[in-house]
Design a protein around this motif. Structure first.
Motif, mmCIF file in Angstrom:
data_model
loop_
_atom_site.group_PDB
_atom_site.id
_atom_site.type_symbol
_atom_site.label_atom_id
_atom_site.label_comp_id
_atom_site.label_asym_id
_atom_site.label_seq_id
_atom_site.Cartn_x
_atom_site.Cartn_y
_atom_site.Cartn_z
ATOM 1 N N THR A 42 0.813 -1.225 0.000
ATOM 2 C CA THR A 42 0.000 0.000 0.000
ATOM 3 C C THR A 42 0.845 1.272 0.000
ATOM 4 O O THR A 42 0.428 2.312 -0.500
ATOM 5 C CB THR A 42 -0.921 0.026 1.247
ATOM 6 O OG1 THR A 42 -1.545 -1.226 1.365
ATOM 7 C CG2 THR A 42 -1.962 1.113 1.164
ATOM 8 N N ARG A 88 0.138 8.325 -4.433
ATOM 9 C CA ARG A 88 -1.305 8.600 -4.511
ATOM 10 C C ARG A 88 -1.704 9.080 -3.130
ATOM 11 O O ARG A 88 -1.456 8.384 -2.165
ATOM 12 C CB ARG A 88 -2.131 7.320 -4.689
ATOM 13 C CG ARG A 88 -1.957 6.538 -5.883
ATOM 14 C CD ARG A 88 -2.668 5.181 -5.708
ATOM 15 N NE ARG A 88 -2.015 4.319 -4.729
ATOM 16 C CZ ARG A 88 -2.521 3.981 -3.571
ATOM 17 N NH1 ARG A 88 -3.692 4.406 -3.189
ATOM 18 N NH2 ARG A 88 -1.855 3.187 -2.738
ATOM 19 N N ASP A 295 -18.362 -3.129 -3.335
ATOM 20 C CA ASP A 295 -17.177 -2.482 -2.752
ATOM 21 C C ASP A 295 -16.782 -3.374 -1.583
ATOM 22 O O ASP A 295 -17.622 -3.652 -0.716
ATOM 23 C CB ASP A 295 -17.522 -1.086 -2.225
ATOM 24 C CG ASP A 295 -17.554 -0.054 -3.336
ATOM 25 O OD1 ASP A 295 -17.329 -0.438 -4.498
ATOM 26 O OD2 ASP A 295 -17.830 1.127 -3.041
ATOM 27 N N ASP A 318 -13.622 -6.620 -8.322
ATOM 28 C CA ASP A 318 -12.783 -5.615 -8.970
ATOM 29 C C ASP A 318 -11.627 -5.279 -8.023
ATOM 30 O O ASP A 318 -11.865 -4.736 -6.937
ATOM 31 C CB ASP A 318 -13.661 -4.381 -9.238
ATOM 32 C CG ASP A 318 -12.881 -3.244 -9.872
ATOM 33 O OD1 ASP A 318 -11.639 -3.348 -9.951
ATOM 34 O OD2 ASP A 318 -13.518 -2.248 -10.271
ATOM 35 N N GLU A 320 -9.621 -2.953 -7.922
ATOM 36 C CA GLU A 320 -9.597 -1.523 -7.576
ATOM 37 C C GLU A 320 -10.606 -1.197 -6.482
ATOM 38 O O GLU A 320 -10.589 -0.114 -5.906
ATOM 39 C CB GLU A 320 -9.935 -0.665 -8.807
ATOM 40 C CG GLU A 320 -8.910 -0.761 -9.927
ATOM 41 C CD GLU A 320 -7.590 -0.151 -9.511
ATOM 42 O OE1 GLU A 320 -7.604 0.907 -8.870
ATOM 43 O OE2 GLU A 320 -6.538 -0.755 -9.818
ATOM 44 N N ARG A 321 -11.516 -2.104 -6.230
ATOM 45 C CA ARG A 321 -12.557 -1.856 -5.219
ATOM 46 C C ARG A 321 -12.437 -2.800 -4.033
ATOM 47 O O ARG A 321 -13.387 -3.048 -3.325
ATOM 48 C CB ARG A 321 -13.943 -1.947 -5.862
ATOM 49 C CG ARG A 321 -14.176 -0.807 -6.828
ATOM 50 C CD ARG A 321 -15.605 -0.722 -7.220
ATOM 51 N NE ARG A 321 -15.842 0.416 -8.100
ATOM 52 C CZ ARG A 321 -16.333 1.569 -7.688
ATOM 53 N NH1 ARG A 321 -16.620 1.770 -6.432
ATOM 54 N NH2 ARG A 321 -16.544 2.541 -8.547
ATOM 55 N N TYR A 323 -10.510 -2.818 -0.673
ATOM 56 C CA TYR A 323 -9.726 -1.993 0.246
ATOM 57 C C TYR A 323 -9.392 -2.874 1.440
ATOM 58 O O TYR A 323 -10.226 -3.672 1.868
ATOM 59 C CB TYR A 323 -10.531 -0.771 0.682
ATOM 60 C CG TYR A 323 -11.148 -0.031 -0.479
ATOM 61 C CD1 TYR A 323 -10.375 0.753 -1.329
ATOM 62 C CD2 TYR A 323 -12.516 -0.154 -0.763
ATOM 63 C CE1 TYR A 323 -10.944 1.417 -2.409
ATOM 64 C CE2 TYR A 323 -13.084 0.497 -1.842
ATOM 65 C CZ TYR A 323 -12.299 1.282 -2.663
ATOM 66 O OH TYR A 323 -12.864 1.928 -3.746
#
Ligand SMILES: Cc1cc2nc3c(=O)[nH]c(=O)nc-3n(C[C@H](O)[C@H](O)[C@H](O)COP(=O)(O)OP(=O)(O)OC[C@H]3O[C@@H](n4cnc5c(N)ncnc54)[C@H](O)[C@@H]3O)c2cc1C
Ligand code: FES
Length: 332
Positions: A42, A88, A295, A318, A320-321, A323
């Motif tokens: 991360t 980011r 999510d 996904d 990207e989704r 966390y």
């Protein structure tokens, strides 16, 4: 050494004997990170200029190819000269001031045989807020620190609620179980971390292992208590039913709230129809068709997080989704 962060153009000082991330956090710059142990990836940044070194060799969370492409993990990298790095940043998170505060233990309650609930109060004159999912560091002597997720959402912000699992011989958790009492003073830093709830329309899938339930409880309460429609499913994995320390409350909530589903998962005990059996990510794969629509927030031990990250995307989730917050333990 000076470290400049792009695109925000902020800078901070880093010593050669400390990880670049530690220096940033110390100077109240909350750069993206989770495990702080070099495994989750991360904290990856692009190094635009300057030399750095890893004292224990290349960490597990970065490949040789990524390193050759100019990437580095700042929770492990030490600056050897001035650095310019690109990262980011989630602006609304990095913009919140990290505070260093004394906190009094207002209440302690045994939630399970090896989990203590702690309610901390910070000085009334200091405004303090956070986002559901974030954590605080409890400071120990000798510049050591231990991270604990906040289990209550900011709209219920009278105290900080922590769930601490006892680690035999652990510098903080053992002391908490054997010595500390209500009224004791702790020192904490926070809020920290970029594992934060993102409002939206898509249904939420929360996956927790052990006390990884804590930040998910904050998110669950935020959704059910402050939003009207979003659907939430919580999978909570533990070894035995005695470890599911808020099972009763979650079952009641599930019965009362149409948009909430609770799935307890036990890895070492077969408990009939009341629970799923096996590892928590296996239960998710069995019970949730159409992962693409969700999510997904996962928190808990590093092995559980690795399994979620590896197993869910091939079944449609996904990446990207997804966390995650990996409860890596602090290096000694
Ligand atoms: C972002 C983040 C959030 C976290 N949130 C929580 C939380 O909400 N609740 C919570 O209980 N913990 C949480 N942790 C873990 C916590 O920070 C500590 O690592 C943990 O409580 C142990 O601290 P200690 O001082 O008691 O033990 P230490 O003094 O760190 O450890 C003593 C010994 O036990 C080993 N050890 C430590 N932990 C484990 C383990 N889990 N399994 C096996 N061996 C271990 C160590 O290597 C060491 O040898 C979180 C960690 C991170 C990074
Ligand atoms: S690899 Fe650096 S925070 Fe996880």
């Amino acid at each position: 050494m000076k470290v400049k962060v792009l695109p925000s153009n902020r800078d901070f000082e880093a010593r050669v004997d400390e990880p670049v991330l530690t220096a940033a956090l110390r100077q109240h710059l909350n750069l993206p990170h989770s495990c702080k142990g070099g495994s989750c990836g991360t904290c990856r940044v692009r190094v635009l200029s300057g030399r750095y070194a890893y004292p224990h060799g290349r960490p597990l969370g970065i490949t040789a190819a990524e390193e050759s492409a100019g990437h580095a993990l700042i929770c492990q990298a030490r600056a050897l000269e001035d650095l310019v790095i690109e990262t980011r940043e989630i602006r609304h998170v990095t913009d919140v001031e990290i505070k260093s505060l004394p906190c009094r233990i207002e209440r302690m309650e045994r939630l399970a045989h090896d989990v203590m609930g702690l309610w901390l109060r910070w000085p009334a004159i200091e405004p303090f807020t956070w986002q559901s999912g974030q954590y605080v560091d409890v400071m120990l002597p000798g510049e050591r620190r231990r991270s604990y997720s906040l289990a209550n959402p900011p709209h219920d912000g009278r105290f900080l609620e922590l769930h601490v699992r006892r680690v035999p011989g652990g510098a903080f958790s053992e002391r908490l179980f054997s010595e500390l009492q209500a009224g004791a003073l702790l020192h904490m830093e926070g809020p920290l971390g970029q594992f934060v709830y993102r409002p939206g329309e898509r249904p939420l899938l929360l996956i927790g292992g052990g006390t990884g339930y804590a930040p998910l409880k904050a998110m669950l309460r935020q959704v059910l208590e402050t939003e009207a429609r979003r659907e939430v499913t919580l999978f909570w994995g533990a070894r035995t039913d005695a470890d599911l320390y808020e099972d009763g409350w979650l079952r009641l909530l599930d019965a009362k709230q149409q948009r909430f589903r609770y799935v307890p998962v036990l890895s070492e005990q077969v408990a009939g129809d009341a629970c799923e059996h096996g590892l928590v990510h296996e239960a998710v794969l069995r019970k949730v068709p159409g992962l693409a629509g969700y999510d997904i927030y996962a928190a808990g031990p590093p092995a559980m997080i690795d399994a979620v990250r590896a197993a869910l995307p091939p079944q449609g989730a996904d990446p990207e989704r997804i966390y995650f917050d990996s409860f890596e333990y602090a290096p000694s």
